[in-house]
Design an enzyme around this catalytic site. Structure first.
Site, PDB file in Angstrom:
ATOM      1  N   TYR A  67      19.792 -17.346 -43.968  1.00 64.46           N
ATOM      2  CA  TYR A  67      19.930 -18.162 -42.759  1.00 64.46           C
ATOM      3  C   TYR A  67      20.280 -17.332 -41.519  1.00 64.46           C
ATOM      4  O   TYR A  67      20.109 -17.793 -40.402  1.00 64.46           O
ATOM      5  CB  TYR A  67      21.050 -19.200 -42.958  1.00 64.46           C
ATOM      6  CG  TYR A  67      20.601 -20.492 -43.604  1.00 64.46           C
ATOM      7  CD1 TYR A  67      19.310 -20.658 -44.111  1.00 64.46           C
ATOM      8  CD2 TYR A  67      21.482 -21.565 -43.698  1.00 64.46           C
ATOM      9  CE1 TYR A  67      18.921 -21.854 -44.699  1.00 64.46           C
ATOM     10  CE2 TYR A  67      21.094 -22.762 -44.271  1.00 64.46           C
ATOM     11  CZ  TYR A  67      19.823 -22.905 -44.778  1.00 64.46           C
ATOM     12  OH  TYR A  67      19.444 -24.095 -45.344  1.00 64.46           O
ATOM     13  N   CYS A  86      29.022 -22.097 -45.562  1.00 61.80           N
ATOM     14  CA  CYS A  86      28.139 -21.127 -44.902  1.00 61.80           C
ATOM     15  C   CYS A  86      28.540 -21.060 -43.438  1.00 61.80           C
ATOM     16  O   CYS A  86      28.440 -22.061 -42.718  1.00 61.80           O
ATOM     17  CB  CYS A  86      26.692 -21.609 -45.041  1.00 61.80           C
ATOM     18  SG  CYS A  86      25.502 -20.598 -44.147  1.00 61.80           S
ATOM     19  N   CYS A 114      31.155 -14.323 -43.445  1.00 58.50           N
ATOM     20  CA  CYS A 114      29.992 -14.849 -44.163  1.00 58.50           C
ATOM     21  C   CYS A 114      30.468 -15.042 -45.591  1.00 58.50           C
ATOM     22  O   CYS A 114      31.153 -14.167 -46.147  1.00 58.50           O
ATOM     23  CB  CYS A 114      28.844 -13.839 -44.112  1.00 58.50           C
ATOM     24  SG  CYS A 114      27.501 -14.218 -45.257  1.00 58.50           S
TER      25      CYS A 114
HETATM   26  N1  DGL Z   1      26.561 -17.328 -46.747  1.00 58.29           N
HETATM   27  C1  DGL Z   1      26.127 -17.551 -45.436  1.00 58.29           C
HETATM   28  C2  DGL Z   1      27.174 -17.450 -44.375  1.00 58.29           C
HETATM   29  O1  DGL Z   1      28.318 -17.687 -44.640  1.00 58.29           O
HETATM   30  C3  DGL Z   1      24.697 -17.300 -45.045  1.00 58.29           C
HETATM   31  C4  DGL Z   1      24.109 -15.960 -45.173  1.00 58.29           C
HETATM   32  C5  DGL Z   1      22.626 -15.972 -44.844  1.00 58.29           C
HETATM   33  O2  DGL Z   1      21.913 -16.774 -45.446  1.00 58.29           O
HETATM   34  O3  DGL Z   1      22.217 -15.208 -43.969  1.00 58.29           O
HETATM   35  O4  DGL Z   1      26.899 -17.173 -43.240  1.00 58.29           O
END
Ligand code: DGL
Length: 321
Positions: free
Chosen positions: A43, A75, A202
């Site tokens: 994402y 996320c 993240c």
């Molecule tokens: N685990 C995610 C976050 O906390 C997303 C990482 C990704 O899909 O780039 O930002």
């Protein structure tokens, strides 16, 4: 007796498992569902409009099936952009995971912190707000990295390739050289110039906490949101319990607000049973047999003994591009 509360976790990939682990440890009495957007992972390089439509549609679709009492958007990349929209659509409490800027600023003696997050998260207006509000007296080094997300995701999956079952912290199969390269913006600073607190902004990054700590050294404190989210979920579950005792009804049984919005239309492959019991992980997209084996092994380790595909219809194509 109160019905067992149902909690839906969401992430683009496996990162949300780091938050789930802490939440489950504090709230083992709940039934947990986990949805990850394997099809659109990662994402961190997607536009905000894409994420708003996509995440809202996915959550709405699965919520219609499992009727969760609580949703955790595990996320940072999604939470920092979709929370307002998602809260407009759902009547159940939504817990977002955002970078732990406030606690990091509080523990930093040097008034110098770093934010390690996806390129999307470091650039968000919401992140600017957190920094201006809680770290206004700190120097903040923003490090946007997509490579670390992939490294964490692959480390987890590769551990499963190496072992038929994961044990202890055995998922930390991580390329140390690559990790050192990613952490260069901190390592290349003279020790006295380095921040003394680093936000793991993240949810994938706490999966590599030990490795990151060993490369950065013990004098740097790593801060993430996992424990705070676990406590927030606990207090919401307590409130739910109180509401149930006082009013005799569950908040989570309220209907979702009707949305007259084609973008939110989601179809499901109803050949998949919807009453498959607690602790089920759902993924979008297609995986080959080998990858499915690695996914199921990883989720099994975290207590999700069922892993099922989750299908979006062509109606929702607008949310994919
Ligand atoms: N685990 C995610 C976050 O906390 C997303 C990482 C990704 O899909 O780039 O930002």
């Amino acid at each position: 007796m109160a019905a067992i509360p149902k909690i839906l976790f969401f992430d683009s990939g496996m990162g949300g498992l780091s938050v789930f682990k802490e939440t489950f440890a504090l709230n083992p009495q709940a039934a947990y569902y986990y949805l990850f957007d394997h099809e659109c992972f990662p994402y961190g390089n997607k536009s905000e409009i894409f994420l708003r439509n996509r995440v809202t549609a996915l959550l709405k679709g699965l919520s219609d099936l499992i009727k969760p009492d609580l949703i955790v958007i595990a996320c940072n990349t999604a939470s920092t952009t979709v929370l307002v929209k998602v809260r407009e659509v759902f009547s159940v409490p939504i817990v977002g995971v955002v970078p732990a800027i406030k606690p990091a600023a509080a523990v930093s003696n040097k008034h110098s912190i770093a934010l390690l997050a996806t390129p999307g998260t470091v650039a968000r207006a919401y992140t600017d707000f957190l920094i201006n509000e809680f770290a206004y007296d700190c120097k903040v080094l923003r490090i946007g990295t997509q490579d670390l997300v992939r490294l964490a995701e692959n480390s987890l999956l590769n551990a499963c390739r190496a072992h038929s079952t994961l044990r202890g912290s055995g998922w930390s199969f991580c390329d140390q050289q690559e990790l050192t390269k990613i952490l260069q913006p901190i390592l290349e600073l003279q020790p006295e110039q380095r921040p003394d607190a680093v936000v793991l902004g993240c949810t994938h990054f706490p999966l590599l906490r030990e490795q990151i700590q060993s490369i950065l050294g013990e004098q740097i404190t790593l801060v993430d949101s996992g424990a705070a989210i676990a406590r927030r979920v606990q207090s919401l579950l307590q409130k739910r319990e109180q509401d149930l005792n006082t009013n005799g009804e569950l908040q989570g049984e309220e209907e979702f607000e009707e949305e007259d919005d084609d973008d939110l239309y989601v179809d499901f492959d109803l050949s998949h049973p919807t009453n498959c019991g607690p602790q089920v992980a759902f993924f979008t997209g297609k995986v080959n047999a080998e990858d499915f084996g690695r996914l199921t092994c990883t989720f099994d380790h975290f207590g999700f003994h069922q892993v099922r595909p989750f299908v979006l219809s062509a109606h929702n194509a607008a949310g994919r591009s």
